[in-house]
Enzyme design. Structure first.
Site, short mmCIF file in Angstrom:
data_model
loop_
_atom_site.label_atom_id
_atom_site.label_comp_id
_atom_site.label_asym_id
_atom_site.label_seq_id
_atom_site.Cartn_x
_atom_site.Cartn_y
_atom_site.Cartn_z
N GLU A 131 2.77 9.94 -76.43
CA GLU A 131 3.96 9.20 -77.29
C GLU A 131 3.20 8.01 -77.49
O GLU A 131 2.09 7.44 -77.61
CB GLU A 131 4.65 8.50 -76.61
CG GLU A 131 6.02 9.33 -76.35
CD GLU A 131 6.03 8.98 -74.81
OE1 GLU A 131 5.95 7.18 -74.23
OE2 GLU A 131 6.90 9.83 -74.15
N TYR B 250 -6.33 11.90 -82.54
CA TYR B 250 -5.39 12.44 -81.75
C TYR B 250 -5.87 14.01 -82.08
O TYR B 250 -5.91 15.08 -81.70
CB TYR B 250 -4.07 12.15 -81.25
CG TYR B 250 -4.23 11.13 -80.64
CD1 TYR B 250 -4.96 10.36 -79.54
CD2 TYR B 250 -3.03 10.35 -80.60
CE1 TYR B 250 -4.54 9.44 -78.71
CE2 TYR B 250 -3.08 9.16 -80.38
CZ TYR B 250 -3.86 8.33 -79.05
OH TYR B 250 -3.36 7.36 -78.62
#
Ligand SMILES: CC(C)(COP(=O)(O)OP(=O)(O)OC[C@H]1O[C@@H](n2cnc3c(N)ncnc32)[C@H](O)[C@@H]1OP(=O)(O)O)[C@@H](O)C(=O)NCCC(=O)NCCS
Length: 165
Positions: free
Chosen positions: A113, A125
């Protein structure tokens, strides 16, 4: 003097003070010392690494990562690099170490998250193959911000790809 060398190893209780320092510099709601102790000693699904910079005879922890292994999924629980040491590839190195470790433990995907406003982390990411999975509205209690759930679906493919390089 000599060149700086970056190494990644498992976190121990001795690392907690430095990790807490970086945690406080990196997150609006840092984890407590007690949380780190419980994670390291009382949570068998938790796995923590530190990035350590060695130069001459001294070594300094400059980043850390934790993940929880939940059946076939590794969930990144925390990740930070000391503010003065960012943009040198340390965050990515920590993630790659976690990928290989989780892959060996039987994980085939990685989830996390991230705050919707955390563009730097989201870019990192994405550059590693994570995709947006879903949004958790008002997930963060301190400011009501949404969380983005991101997933790297093909962990084993990622590990194979790296091996071929
Ligand atoms: C997110 C964080 C861990 C990244 O660590 P890092 O060591 O700086 O990351 P890296 O140097 O490995 O960067 C990897 C890639 O991410 C992207 N990236 C990272 N920081 C960036 C920035 N400030 N601006 C633009 N892109 C960035 C880039 O694509 C970068 O690759 P590049 O340097 O080759 O262009 C670090 O910024 C941090 O600790 N932030 C505060 C805590 C946090 O947000 N943690 C993540 C919670 S989910």
């Amino acid at each position: 003097m000599g060149p700086n060398r970056l190494g990644i190893r498992k976190m121990t209780a001795d690392d907690i003070p430095t990790v807490l320092e970086i945690d406080h510099q990196s997150f609006p709601v840092p984890w407590s010392e007690r949380t780190y102790r419980l994670e390291l000693t009382g949570n068998p699904s938790a796995h923590f690494f530190v990035a350590e910079l060695s130069s001459g005879g001294t070594a300094k922890v400059v980043g850390y990562l934790g993940y929880w292994l939940i059946v076939d999924e590794a969930h990144i629980s925390t990740l930070a690099v000391a503010p003065g040491m960012r943009r040198r590839g340390i965050g990515k190195q920590l993630l790659k170490t976690a990928f290989r470790s989780a892959g060996r433990q039987g994980a085939d995907r990685v989830s996390l998250e991230v705050r919707a406003s955390n563009a730097d982390a989201i870019r990192m990411y994405e550059s590693l193959g994570f995709e947006l999975h879903s949004r958790k509205p008002e997930y963060y209690r301190d400011n009501g911000e949404d969380a983005l759930v991101m997933i790297l679906y093909d962990l084993l493919g990622w590990i194979e790809g790296v091996r071929e390089v």
